[in-house]
Motif scaffolding. Structure first.
Motif, PDB file in Angstrom:
ATOM      1  N   ARG A 194       0.835  -1.212   0.000  1.00 48.25           N
ATOM      2  CA  ARG A 194       0.000   0.000   0.000  1.00 48.25           C
ATOM      3  C   ARG A 194       0.859   1.247   0.000  1.00 48.25           C
ATOM      4  O   ARG A 194       0.593   2.215  -0.720  1.00 48.25           O
ATOM      5  CB  ARG A 194      -0.921  -0.030   1.220  1.00 48.25           C
ATOM      6  CG  ARG A 194      -1.758   1.225   1.408  1.00 48.25           C
ATOM      7  CD  ARG A 194      -2.393   1.263   2.778  1.00 48.25           C
ATOM      8  NE  ARG A 194      -1.409   1.390   3.838  1.00 48.25           N
ATOM      9  CZ  ARG A 194      -0.807   2.538   4.175  1.00 48.25           C
ATOM     10  NH1 ARG A 194      -1.071   3.647   3.494  1.00 48.25           N
ATOM     11  NH2 ARG A 194       0.071   2.578   5.154  1.00 48.25           N
ATOM     12  N   GLN A 195       1.934   1.229   0.799  1.00 47.42           N
ATOM     13  CA  GLN A 195       2.835   2.371   0.872  1.00 47.42           C
ATOM     14  C   GLN A 195       3.646   2.537  -0.414  1.00 47.42           C
ATOM     15  O   GLN A 195       3.877   3.647  -0.872  1.00 47.42           O
ATOM     16  CB  GLN A 195       3.775   2.205   2.061  1.00 47.42           C
ATOM     17  CG  GLN A 195       3.071   2.260   3.417  1.00 47.42           C
ATOM     18  CD  GLN A 195       3.971   1.870   4.567  1.00 47.42           C
ATOM     19  OE1 GLN A 195       5.083   1.380   4.358  1.00 47.42           O
ATOM     20  NE2 GLN A 195       3.506   2.070   5.796  1.00 47.42           N
ATOM     21  N   GLU A 196       4.056   1.410  -1.011  1.00 49.24           N
ATOM     22  CA  GLU A 196       4.884   1.470  -2.215  1.00 49.24           C
ATOM     23  C   GLU A 196       4.121   2.001  -3.431  1.00 49.24           C
ATOM     24  O   GLU A 196       4.638   2.804  -4.204  1.00 49.24           O
ATOM     25  CB  GLU A 196       5.429   0.076  -2.555  1.00 49.24           C
ATOM     26  CG  GLU A 196       6.512  -0.419  -1.613  1.00 49.24           C
ATOM     27  CD  GLU A 196       6.986  -1.808  -2.012  1.00 49.24           C
ATOM     28  OE1 GLU A 196       6.754  -2.221  -3.160  1.00 49.24           O
ATOM     29  OE2 GLU A 196       7.591  -2.491  -1.156  1.00 49.24           O
ATOM     30  N   PHE A 197       2.886   1.520  -3.609  1.00 44.21           N
ATOM     31  CA  PHE A 197       2.172   1.802  -4.854  1.00 44.21           C
ATOM     32  C   PHE A 197       0.970   2.722  -4.677  1.00 44.21           C
ATOM     33  O   PHE A 197       0.367   3.152  -5.658  1.00 44.21           O
ATOM     34  CB  PHE A 197       1.703   0.491  -5.495  1.00 44.21           C
ATOM     35  CG  PHE A 197       2.829  -0.454  -5.788  1.00 44.21           C
ATOM     36  CD1 PHE A 197       3.716  -0.204  -6.830  1.00 44.21           C
ATOM     37  CD2 PHE A 197       3.027  -1.577  -5.006  1.00 44.21           C
ATOM     38  CE1 PHE A 197       4.759  -1.073  -7.098  1.00 44.21           C
ATOM     39  CE2 PHE A 197       4.062  -2.456  -5.262  1.00 44.21           C
ATOM     40  CZ  PHE A 197       4.941  -2.207  -6.315  1.00 44.21           C
ATOM     41  N   GLY A 198       0.597   3.004  -3.431  1.00 40.66           N
ATOM     42  CA  GLY A 198      -0.566   3.843  -3.187  1.00 40.66           C
ATOM     43  C   GLY A 198      -1.835   3.035  -3.220  1.00 40.66           C
ATOM     44  O   GLY A 198      -2.149   2.407  -4.228  1.00 40.66           O
ATOM     45  N   GLY A 199      -2.546   2.978  -2.109  1.00 36.80           N
ATOM     46  CA  GLY A 199      -3.777   2.201  -2.058  1.00 36.80           C
ATOM     47  C   GLY A 199      -4.289   2.094  -0.635  1.00 36.80           C
ATOM     48  O   GLY A 199      -3.846   2.828   0.258  1.00 36.80           O
ATOM     49  N   ILE A 200      -5.208   1.175  -0.421  1.00 31.89           N
ATOM     50  CA  ILE A 200      -5.836   0.986   0.892  1.00 31.89           C
ATOM     51  C   ILE A 200      -5.904  -0.513   1.162  1.00 31.89           C
ATOM     52  O   ILE A 200      -6.316  -1.288   0.290  1.00 31.89           O
ATOM     53  CB  ILE A 200      -7.259   1.570   0.923  1.00 31.89           C
ATOM     54  CG1 ILE A 200      -7.219   3.060   0.577  1.00 31.89           C
ATOM     55  CG2 ILE A 200      -7.912   1.376   2.288  1.00 31.89           C
ATOM     56  CD1 ILE A 200      -8.587   3.644   0.307  1.00 31.89           C
ATOM     57  N   ALA A 201      -5.495  -0.933   2.358  1.00 34.18           N
ATOM     58  CA  ALA A 201      -5.505  -2.355   2.708  1.00 34.18           C
ATOM     59  C   ALA A 201      -6.406  -2.585   3.903  1.00 34.18           C
ATOM     60  O   ALA A 201      -6.493  -1.750   4.808  1.00 34.18           O
ATOM     61  CB  ALA A 201      -4.094  -2.849   3.014  1.00 34.18           C
ATOM     62  N   GLY A 202      -7.086  -3.735   3.911  1.00 32.12           N
ATOM     63  CA  GLY A 202      -8.009  -4.046   4.998  1.00 32.12           C
ATOM     64  C   GLY A 202      -7.969  -5.499   5.403  1.00 32.12           C
ATOM     65  O   GLY A 202      -7.524  -6.367   4.644  1.00 32.12           O
ATOM     66  N   TYR A 203      -8.417  -5.745   6.618  1.00 31.87           N
ATOM     67  CA  TYR A 203      -8.539  -7.105   7.152  1.00 31.87           C
ATOM     68  C   TYR A 203     -10.004  -7.344   7.454  1.00 31.87           C
ATOM     69  O   TYR A 203     -10.616  -6.640   8.263  1.00 31.87           O
ATOM     70  CB  TYR A 203      -7.699  -7.249   8.415  1.00 31.87           C
ATOM     71  CG  TYR A 203      -7.854  -8.579   9.121  1.00 31.87           C
ATOM     72  CD1 TYR A 203      -7.530  -9.771   8.488  1.00 31.87           C
ATOM     73  CD2 TYR A 203      -8.336  -8.629  10.430  1.00 31.87           C
ATOM     74  CE1 TYR A 203      -7.671 -10.987   9.130  1.00 31.87           C
ATOM     75  CE2 TYR A 203      -8.473  -9.840  11.096  1.00 31.87           C
ATOM     76  CZ  TYR A 203      -8.143 -11.019  10.441  1.00 31.87           C
ATOM     77  OH  TYR A 203      -8.281 -12.225  11.084  1.00 31.87           O
TER      78      TYR A 203
END
Length: 705
Positions: A194-203
């Protein structure tokens, strides 16, 4: 002294519709008239709508306080997502009384009040503590905000749903601590991407993750490789590989929850497929889902109208072809489509909790048939029925079958139960205990489809079954992997024979397969080579002729076979004895149009008149074969590869060291393939005298004509 008021924790499981799927013994004592499917707030409190603090209405709340006005007491509520056969989006609820005079509980009471207040500040609760990723609802909120800000985001981003298959089994094998570590590490990998490419991560809970990343092929491939590589290295077992569902965000008017559902639809298409681990959502997936709803309505109507029947497929002795048993296989006698195979309707019944109702109907029909045969004076052979893990969770399978054989007056050995190996792997302790109870009740238990999924040889030593059904899919591999499949089959057979397990191969379709199985030590099989599944009346006609039946059934091996591998490695036979037993032999390496010698024995050296040193300098066999016979030599190896069990043989002329040609007969067997090189075992003998006599005979006959 303060009175001890501690009470047992009560437990129940509810689905997304507030319907109770399970109730613990402590709770069942209070509600003895409980029936699965009753609505929890109606059952427990006589209300018309859900409780104000219900965990289903607040999915982010894992622990909460609840004041029961009816009983005038506080309860501590713990809730968590759980999978339950035949139901969707289930939660397990654990409730325990809290007494304010109990100082320990009072402290927890105050702390939990603080937690409730802190939840009102979303900044402190939107991240999951274990993984460091957004929890379910905060992820959806963040994603929708992100897409609204990026007005041109359509088509530029992809939502990826990730699931670790059989994670429950991972926890069972390696423990909760190891399972939490795996989830934590996956969260760290996703956060880094997420930090490298830009985005949002969830569990999303359990073993489910989600991430939004740029819709770039290299980025998404990087994600797949990184997560798959980590999980493979961590788990060390193919059964724990992740499954990926991709939804390219082309319609930003959808809610994030709908986007996630589409990614899940794609993900479902690859679960259980160990060759393909990812899929993209397409509109036809939604169409298939809608078609499934239509099919579900038809299936429910079919159950009510008793349209489901069963066929029987014989199990046979491979040597004689005689029938040793039968397997029941469900069919749908559709009023318009005729007889419908199970692949059409079983998946939708499994996913909607109807499979147990169907299975119970088939079991009843089978017992009725056995009773009818006995009453009409026919000899009876066992019929096996299929039992799924869903059945074992939905009903008391052991008691159900005891009641069935009691109702129809059947000896339990006439009803055999087939449980798939995947059920043993996924729910090992539960399934094995049920299997053991069934065996103790006199039923025969078979492990079905062994080798089709995640089974291991090590598992055989711990599973108490009577018969092992091995899957002939091992021999339906391509040229590069067939030798591995053969090796696995041989290893399974050897282990089963050592343990005294009876065996039957399913999916037998060719004579080559039969010869291979017999050579391997498996003498029973089931498949289209003998019989396809047939209506009960046609089976009855077959059984009327007792010459078609072996009433001994599936037996374990009674006499030990000679195992040549053990013979070679033992002190029973010296090299000279083995040379005399085997005669001239060679191991050939065949690639392109070349045939090279890899290994020979002393008898071979004597046959061709060369010592091992000379042979080592002349490994190219084709140079010694008569030019007119070289294509014939190649053909022997080609036919041997095509006929794995029988091998192939032929006669060619070979030049000896003295320059003279001799006629040799070669019987070749394919061994294995590596890097395009095929290895063959060749048994060689000198047939010059026979060929000379044959030629003289031909000359004599020609003169007579």
């Amino acid at each position: 002294m303060r009175q001890d008021k501690r009470t047992e924790t009560i437990t129940y499981i509810v689905d997304e519709s507030y319907r109770i799927q399970y109730m613990s013994k402590a709770l069942a004592k209070q509600f003895s008239d409980f029936e699965p499917g009753e609505i929890c707030y109606e059952k427990f409190r006589g209300r018309e709508k859900p409780c104000r603090n219900c965990p289903l209405a607040h999915p982010n709340r894992k622990t909460d306080l609840f004041y029961n006005e009816d009983q005038g007491k506080w309860l501590k509520i713990n809730a968590g997502e759980v999978e339950w056969p035949g139901a969707r989006n289930c939660h397990v609820i654990l409730a325990k009384d809290i007494y304010e005079e109990d100082m320990d509980n009072l402290c927890r009471f105050v702390n939990m009040k603080k937690e409730i207040l802190e939840r009102r500040n979303p900044g402190k609760t939107e991240k999951n503590k274990l993984t460091g990723l957004f929890a379910r609802n905060p992820f959806f909120t963040q994603t929708e905000t992100f897409l609204r800000v990026n007005e041109t985001a359509a088509g530029k981003y992809c939502l990826v749903a990730i699931d670790i298959e059989h994670f429950k089994l991972f926890n069972e094998w390696y423990g909760q601590v190891a399972g939490d570590k795996l989830l934590r590490e996956i969260g760290a990998h996703l956060n880094k991407m997420r930090q490298e490419f830009g985005g949002i991560a969830g569990y999303m809970g359990g073993d489910d993750f989600v991430i939004v990343l740029p819709n770039d092929e290299k980025v998404l491939e990087n994600l797949k490789c990184r997560i798959t590589g980590f999980v493979r290295a961590y788990g060390g077992h193919t059964g724990f590989l992740p499954a990926f569902g991709f939804y390219v965000i082309d319609d930003i008017s959808l809610s994030a929850s709908q986007m996630y559902d589409r990614a899940i639809l794609a993900q479902e298409t690859v679960k259980g497929n160990y060759a393909v681990r990812c899929a993209y959502y397409s509109s036809d997936m939604k169409t298939r889902l809608e078609n499934n709803h239509v099919l579900l309505a038809e299936v429910q109507a079919g159950l009510e109208r008793d349209e489901f029947i069963y066929y029987l497929q014989p199990k046979c002795n491979l040597n004689t072809g005689k029938i040793v048993g039968l397997e029941s296989l469900v069919r749908w006698k559709h009023p318009e489509k005729g007889i419908v195979a199970p692949g059409y309707f079983i998946p939708v019944m499994e996913s909607n909790g109807l499979i147990t109702e169907l299975d119970m109907k088939v079991w009843e029909q089978v017992c009725q048939t056995l009773q009818d045969w006995i009453k009409s004076g026919h000899k009876v052979i066992p019929i096996s029925v299929n039992v799924s893990s869903v059945d074992i969770y939905a009903i008391d399978v052991v008691e159900h079958f005891k009641n069935l054989v009691r109702k129809y007056g059947l000896p339990p050995e006439y009803v055999e139960l087939e449980i798939t190996e995947s059920a043993y792997v996924e729910e090992y302790k539960v399934i094995t205990s049920v299997a053991e109870a069934l065996r103790n009740a006199g039923f025969t238990v078979l492990m079905d489809d062994f080798g089709s999924g995640y089974s291991s040889l090590n598992m055989l030593k711990d599973v108490n079954v009577d018969v092992l059904k091995i899957d002939m899919k091992f021999l339906k591999m391509d040229e590069n992997t067939m030798d591995k499949g053969m090796g696995i089959l041989e290893a399974v057979t050897r282990m089963a024979n050592i343990m005294g397990l009876r065996m039957i191969a399913e999916g037998v379709e060719t004579e080559d397969q039969i010869n291979y199985l017999l050579n391997m030590g498996c003498i029973y099989g089931q498949g289209y080579f003998f019989y396809k599944p047939l209506p009960v009346e046609e089976i009855k006609v077959l059984l009327n002729d007792e010459n078609n039946v072996d009433y001994r059934g599936i037996q374990a091996r009674k006499i030990e076979h000679v195992r040549f591998k053990d013979l070679f490695q033992s002190e029973l036979a010296s090299d000279s004895i083995l040379n005399n037993i085997l005669g001239p032999i060679a191991i050939y390496d065949v690639y392109c149009d070349n045939v090279e010698l890899l290994q020979v024995n002393d008898k071979y050296c004597l046959l061709v008149g060369q010592d091992p040193v000379d042979l080592a300098e002349n490994v190219q066999v084709m140079e010694a074969i008569h030019p007119d016979d070289r294509k014939k030599m190649q053909n022997i190896f080609q036919r041997s590869f095509q006929r794995l069990a029988e091998g192939a043989e032929g006669t060619v002329r070979r030049r000896r060291e003295d320059g003279q040609y001799i006629w040799i007969n070669i019987k070749a067997f394919f061994l294995r393939e590596q890097d395009g090189h095929k290895m063959f075992y060749g048994a060689v003998r000198d047939v010059s005298e026979e060929m000379n006599q044959f030629q003289k005979l031909m000359i004599y006959q020609n003169k007579g004509n």
